[in-house]
Enzyme design. Structure first.
Site, PDB file in Angstrom:
ATOM      1  N   ASN A  93      49.022   2.143 -22.649  1.00  0.00           N
ATOM      2  CA  ASN A  93      50.056   3.055 -23.137  1.00  0.00           C
ATOM      3  C   ASN A  93      50.623   2.579 -24.472  1.00  0.00           C
ATOM      4  OD1 ASN A  93      49.863   4.726 -20.926  1.00  0.00           O
ATOM      5  ND2 ASN A  93      51.746   4.046 -19.958  1.00  0.00           N
ATOM      6  N   ARG A 450      43.680  15.110 -28.210  1.00  0.00           N
ATOM      7  CA  ARG A 450      43.740  13.747 -28.748  1.00  0.00           C
ATOM      8  C   ARG A 450      42.970  12.752 -27.883  1.00  0.00           C
ATOM      9  NH1 ARG A 450      49.519  12.395 -29.825  1.00  0.00           N
ATOM     10  NH2 ARG A 450      49.173  13.362 -31.845  1.00  0.00           N
ATOM     11  N   HIS A 480      46.429  24.625 -25.190  1.00  0.00           N
ATOM     12  CA  HIS A 480      46.755  23.653 -24.155  1.00  0.00           C
ATOM     13  C   HIS A 480      46.908  24.313 -22.787  1.00  0.00           C
ATOM     14  CE1 HIS A 480      49.602  20.618 -22.216  1.00  0.00           C
ATOM     15  NE2 HIS A 480      48.583  19.873 -22.585  1.00  0.00           N
ATOM     16  N   TYR A 516      46.459  12.754 -10.708  1.00  0.00           N
ATOM     17  CA  TYR A 516      47.598  13.439 -11.307  1.00  0.00           C
ATOM     18  C   TYR A 516      48.178  14.441 -10.308  1.00  0.00           C
ATOM     19  CZ  TYR A 516      46.281  11.824 -16.027  1.00  0.00           C
ATOM     20  OH  TYR A 516      45.999  11.074 -17.139  1.00  0.00           O
ATOM     21  N   ARG A 612      59.332  12.878 -16.251  1.00  0.00           N
ATOM     22  CA  ARG A 612      58.532  11.656 -16.101  1.00  0.00           C
ATOM     23  C   ARG A 612      58.646  10.759 -17.322  1.00  0.00           C
ATOM     24  NH1 ARG A 612      53.485  10.303 -17.868  1.00  0.00           N
ATOM     25  NH2 ARG A 612      53.043  12.454 -18.460  1.00  0.00           N
ATOM     26  N   HIS A 640      52.773  15.206 -13.128  1.00  0.00           N
ATOM     27  CA  HIS A 640      52.285  15.914 -14.308  1.00  0.00           C
ATOM     28  C   HIS A 640      52.663  17.393 -14.332  1.00  0.00           C
ATOM     29  CE1 HIS A 640      48.902  17.504 -16.953  1.00  0.00           C
ATOM     30  NE2 HIS A 640      49.396  16.529 -17.687  1.00  0.00           N
TER      31      HIS A 640
END
Length: 733
Positions: A93, A450, A480, A516, A612, A640
């Protein structure tokens, strides 16, 4: 505590509801709508805007998210190898944070376009804060690894050792591994008048080596890259592992025969790896992106990690040659690059991991006394299906939906968005099969997702070669949204053409669907199907339609649609009707939405947010946000899903629930095609409400955001994911 955790057994309404059916499927009749919509006046807006410090800084908030991940690694109540996994996630991360967010700040400063952030901080101030806070967290991570994780692993007979700890037999084994596997791959790069300083690729682990010519006594610098094709930790047997760089460092004389090796030190460079692609010519977007991916490897450095024992002369050379600033240098105890701990977390020690979990088929899609899978189309015709992954199996719901569509001779067309997917995706295979069987297949592939750009380019070309219509969305916008639509000829049933749609909060990725947490809706609702058809036409053609009856679609209507509904809750509250707002998202940053929530709080509307990651809203400020509570839940699964829930003034508690792909961020609301769908059916909307009850219950373990911007872990004893897994097992038994 909520009355029930039963979030998978859903008795949805049938399609044959008579004339009142429309009220259940996205268009409720609201008798109180006779009053004009609420619009805040100048005085009410001024009452919010007078708080100059009402926005927390988004970059610092992201670091606090990663701190929460680190706290999971520190949590001794969690299974040990899961703690190891969280430590590796923390490291990866932070890598991405520097590659994108820190790099972006530096780029804006260098370009002279740096402006004060909504938090009131200048980019230089933010950058200095990020360096200082990142340093603290990296030092904390390193200390946890050495003083906590390594000893705890040793207690379980898993030992991460350095070269000096190896016995003679282990040294022989490591030497043989080096000679047979590693040495043939290594390429030493020296620096002298004939050899310029080599290019150091981003995130590569390297050895900075000092060697001396015994004849001339001249010292030279050389770089040896630790090959990323090998596991980071070399197995020695009996669950003992040594870092690969230790093995290479001990055998450097073989790389520099005749030279004296004076010392070696590991280092690692992080570079700007965000992409900038001009989209003025959409036809050349694919080629432009492929070219940009090659350029990414040569982005400017934004961080240099070195072992704290590094020779100062070597460090000075690295700083000079890389053009790095002293504050961007992070001195740490070895080993560097703890992303490699995933290898340790993957060990087959099931006693040190979360108990095994297998998703189950949603009750409405489960086989009934038959060896054949349920006909998804028949099931969806009868009931809307609200899916909750990973508890509801992705393979037996969304994946089966696409696979049955590909094989069904009555299906005429399949339309699909793909943002991220896995390397061996059965979704891709099903779309290829559908195209090869003569069906019309449209795939909107987002090749600018990305760090998945290369993979998405590969799948786009595979789909094109199979005969699919592949488009890359709208110029200037990332697609998206998570949408699938199947067009089926049902003349056999007297229905003519029928559209089946899936709208979700997660990607069409079977692998991440097991890790997720996401929500999805399978529906044959006509109004939703028509809206989704219009949206696909917008994405693939030249449609100018931007209005939808059952959807909120960014960039046109998501922000305004949600703000209007926030204002409506104020109106309900003022009229004495039930009013409450509950959001669940990955990030809440958009100032317009946040100010609307502040306005609702000032009016007395209760607001609960489950975020989150990044949250720029400051809760609990007297006079501004006293009725707002913000919490964050992290754990076994990555939360998510995005949910936007409004009490809607209904005394029977029939709330308005929306799910979809959009977070409350500028990029989602202004620069992406995002979709939210209102959950049709009172029962399914009630399930969303019960899930939010559980998320917000005081007994559920979570972090609470304080008005000063800090996060405090509560004393909740219920772990959300374990509670939902236990409920799933109870139903299955």
């Amino acid at each position: 505590m909520p009355e029930s955790l039963d979030l998978q057994h859903r008795a949805s309404s049938t399609r044959d509801d008579g004339p009142e059916g429309d009220a259940l499927y996205g268009h409720p009749t609201e008798t109180f709508d006779v009053e004009p919509p609420y619009e805040p006046d100048d005085a009410e807006l001024a009452a919010v805007e007078k708080y100059d410090d009402r926005f927390l800084d988004r970059e610092l908030s992201w670091l606090q998210l990663n701190q929460r991940v680190l706290e999971l690694a520190e949590d001794e109540t969690l299974p040990l190898l899961e703690r190891v996994r969280f430590l590796a996630i923390f490291a990866s991360n932070l890598d991405e944070f520097f590659m994108v967010r820190v790099a972006g700040l530096k780029r804006r400063i260098a370009a002279g376009v740096a402006v004060r952030a909504a938090s009131g901080l200048l980019p230089r101030e933010i950058l200095e804060g990020l360096w200082a806070r990142s340093r603290e967290l990296m030092e904390r991570q390193s200390a946890l690894f050495r003083e906590g994780i390594v000893p705890a692993l040793a207690e379980q007979d898993i030992r991460l050792v350095r070269w000096a700890d190896l016995d003679r037999d282990e040294q022989k084994m490591a030497k043989r591994h080096y000679k047979e596997r590693v040495f043939p791959v290594l390429t030493p790069l020296a620096v002298d008048p004939a050899h310029p300083f080599p290019y150091i690729s981003g995130l590569s682990l390297n050895l900075a080596v000092l060697v001396r010519n015994p004849k001339t006594k001249t010292e030279h610098f050389a770089r040896v890259k630790v090959p990323p094709i090998f596991d980071r930790f070399v197995p020695l047997g009996n669950q003992r592992f040594v870092p690969l760089e230790d093995v290479i460092g001990e055998h450097l004389k073989r790389l520099f025969p005749g030279m004296e090796v004076l010392g070696s030190h590991t280092f690692r460079v992080t570079r700007n790896e965000d992409l900038e692609v001009e989209e003025d010519d959409a036809e050349n977007l694919l080629k432009a992106l492929e070219k940009e991916l090659l350029r990414r490897r040569f982005g400017p450095p934004v961080r240099l990690e070195v072992e704290e024992s590094i020779d100062q002369r070597v460090l000075d050379l690295l700083i000079s040659e890389l053009g790095i600033r002293p504050e961007e240098v992070f001195k740490l105890p070895g080993p560097l690059d703890l992303t490699g701990l995933h290898v340790i977390a993957d060990l087959g020690r099931e006693d040190l991991k979360y108990p095994a979990f297998v998703p189950t088929t949603h009750a409405q899609l489960a086989e009934v006394e038959s060896a054949s899978p349920v006909d998804v189309f028949e099931a969806v015709r009868r009931h809307d299906v609200l899916l909750h992954h990973p508890y509801d199996s992705f393979a037996t719901s969304v994946q089966r939906f696409i696979e049955q569509a590909a094989a069904d001779p009555h299906v005429l067309a399949i339309k699909q968005t793909l943002y991220r997917t896995s390397g061996d995706s059965p979704i891709i295979d099903a779309l290829v099969d559908a195209a090869e069987s003569g069906k019309q297949v449209l795939v909107v592939v987002e090749i600018k997702a990305r760090f998945d750009e290369q993979a998405n380019i590969r799948w786009a070309r595979k789909l094109e070669q199979a005969g699919c219509h592949v488009v890359y969305g709208l110029v200037g916008l990332k697609t998206h949204s998570k949408l699938s639509m199947v067009v089926r000829d049902e003349a056999l049933y007297g229905a003519g053409i029928r559209r089946y749609t899936h709208i979700g909060t997660g990607n069409y990725n079977p692998k991440t669907a097991r890790l997720y947490e996401d929500l999805g809706l399978l529906t044959a609702d006509d109004a939703i199907g028509e809206d989704v058809a219009h949206l696909f036409n917008n994405l693939s053609g030249l449609s100018l339609n931007t209005t939808y009856d059952s959807l909120l679609v960014a960039p046109e209507s998501v922000r305004d649609g949600l703000v209007d509904r926030i204002h409506r809750e104020i109106q309900h509250h003022q009229a004495g009707r039930p009013a409450r707002i509950r959001f669940k998202a990955n990030a809440i940053v958009d100032e317009g939405v946040i100010d609307a929530l502040y306005l609702a709080s000032q009016a007395g509307v209760p607001v609960d947010l489950v975020v989150r990651g990044i949250c720029s809203l400051r809760p609990g400020v007297p006079g501004l946000s006293e009725t707002i509570r913000v919490r964050s839940i992290l754990g076994r699964f990555l939360e998510h899903s995005r949910v936007y829930w409004f009490a809607n003034g209904d005394p029977e508690h029939v709330a308005e629930s929306w799910i979809g792909s959009a977070d409350m961020m500028h990029r989602n609301l202004d620069r992406r095609v995002e979709v939210l769908v209102r959950i049709p059916g009172e029962d399914n909307s009630g399930e969303i409400g019960r899930l939010l009850d559980l998320l917000l219950d005081e007994e559920t373990a979570a972090w609470e955001l304080q008005s000063d911007g800090g996060w405090v872990r509560n004393d909740g004893t219920r772990h959300l994911h374990e509670a939902l897994i236990a409920e799933q097992r109870r139903r299955r038994s």
